[in-house]
Design an enzyme around this catalytic site. Structure first.
Site, PDB file in Angstrom:
ATOM      1  N   PRO A  14       0.752  -1.214   0.000  1.00 18.65           N
ATOM      2  CA  PRO A  14       0.000   0.000   0.000  1.00 18.65           C
ATOM      3  C   PRO A  14       0.795   1.283   0.000  1.00 18.65           C
ATOM      4  O   PRO A  14       1.261   1.722   1.032  1.00 18.65           O
ATOM      5  CB  PRO A  14      -0.737  -0.077   1.329  1.00 18.65           C
ATOM      6  CG  PRO A  14       0.168  -0.898   2.189  1.00 18.65           C
ATOM      7  CD  PRO A  14       1.176  -1.515   1.299  1.00 18.65           C
ATOM      8  N   GLU A  15       0.915   1.916  -1.101  1.00 13.24           N
ATOM      9  CA  GLU A  15       1.210   3.351  -1.103  1.00 13.24           C
ATOM     10  C   GLU A  15      -0.077   3.992  -1.593  1.00 13.24           C
ATOM     11  O   GLU A  15      -1.067   3.289  -1.808  1.00 13.24           O
ATOM     12  CB  GLU A  15       2.402   3.674  -2.011  1.00 13.24           C
ATOM     13  CG  GLU A  15       3.689   3.006  -1.530  1.00 13.24           C
ATOM     14  CD  GLU A  15       4.911   3.360  -2.365  1.00 13.24           C
ATOM     15  OE1 GLU A  15       5.010   4.522  -2.813  1.00 13.24           O
ATOM     16  OE2 GLU A  15       5.753   2.484  -2.574  1.00 13.24           O
TER      17      GLU A  15
END
Length: 290
Positions: free
Chosen positions: A2-3
């Site tokens: 997750p970015e």
DNA sequence: CTGTGTTCCTGTTCGC
DNA sequence: TGCGAACAGGAACACA
């Protein structure tokens, strides 16, 4: 995964199934992830209707019908998947890959289920009153949204003024800019032709105005994030979107995880190097990134 | 206050 | 093939 682009991809995947439905059951399978689940997690969510699903930085925010917000962070390895119907609790399901790391399952009033899986358990969930959200310790110091209207070279200059820290560290600092992670920092710095080792303050003029490099960096940060969102994020290892599809931005990486490869910049001729900065890998071209 | 290093946890990959 | 070491998308925390 997750970015920012991956979290936004998850948000877009979950929203159609989740928003407008009620949580008819909440199956919490362990007491903690990175942090303990909030007190009475299951009771506080069961029966609630989800009115909206938004994103702030790398957080997913589910607005509930009792003025509370379910806050979810995916950590390093968190993912959600949607199942159309309750799978039988049988041998085949339990043997399914990674089922051991299915930590929360939300049963929806539509009959679908949303399952949170997180092998490393660096993710976490919290329930916060909507009115207290911006003052909450999790959000009080969260920085600028890099896809927001206020994000530009001048904003970067204000954030970086007087900073001796390297650009890599400054861009990863979520209290300055919220949502960038290791991949997209590496990619943005390459696009801007800036070394990850360069001091953040070097993009600010003495009078506090942005240098041309600051303007360019802000522009390419926005570009690379928008392109990645458009591509459905990056799928490293087996990470998938909520519908099981793979994102494909990883095929667009110019430097991330490409140590030894030729620099993709036209006419550069350099080779991608890997260095470690504050314990994380930085990939960059020493020839065209100054 | 600023900047850096460590730590949480499990899974995968790489070199021998 | 097995086996240990290195490494992985994050960020809170401790410390100089």
């Amino acid at each position: 995964m997750p970015e920012l682009p991956e979290v936004e991809t998850v948000r877009r995947g979950l929203a159609p199934a989740l928003v407008g439905t009620r949580l008819v059951s909440v199956d919490q399978r362990r007491p903690d992830l990175r942090f303990p689940f909030p007190e009475n997690f299951v009771q506080r969510l069961t029966g609630r209707r989800v009115d909206a699903l938004s994103r702030r930085a790398k957080y997913l925010l589910a607005d509930l019908d009792d003025a509370q917000v379910l806050v979810m962070h995916l950590g390093m390895s968190g993912s959600f998947r949607i199942e159309d119907e309750t799978p039988p609790g049988n041998f085949h399901y339990l043997k399914a890959k990674n089922a051991a790391h299915d930590h929360v399952a939300f049963g929806l009033s539509t009959g679908k289920r949303i399952i949170y899986n997180d092998p490393r358990r660096f993710g976490f969930m919290q329930i916060i009153a909507r009115a207290e959200l911006s003052a909450h310790p999790l959000f009080r110091n969260v920085g600028l949204e890099p896809l927001g209207n206020e994000f530009d070279g001048a904003a970067l200059a204000r954030l970086f003024a007087g900073k001796a820290a390297p650009l890599k560290a400054a861009l990863l600092d979520q209290t300055l800019i919220a949502g960038l992670g290791n991949i997209y920092v590496c990619e943005a710095l390459h696009r801007a032709g800036l070394s990850p080792r360069r001091a953040a303050g070097s993009l600010v003029r003495k009078n506090g105005s942005p240098t041309d490099h600051a303007d360019l960096l802000a522009k390419v940060i926005r570009e690379v994030l928008e392109e990645a969102v458009e591509a459905g994020g990056s799928s490293l290892r087996d990470h998938r979107q909520t519908n099981g599809a793979l994102g494909y931005f990883q095929h667009c990486f110019r430097v991330y995880d490409r140590e030894g490869a030729p620099c993709p910049r036209e006419g550069c001729g350099g080779v991608i190097k890997r260095i470690v900065q504050s314990g994380r890998s930085s990939f960059f071209c020493g020839t065209c990134q100054k």
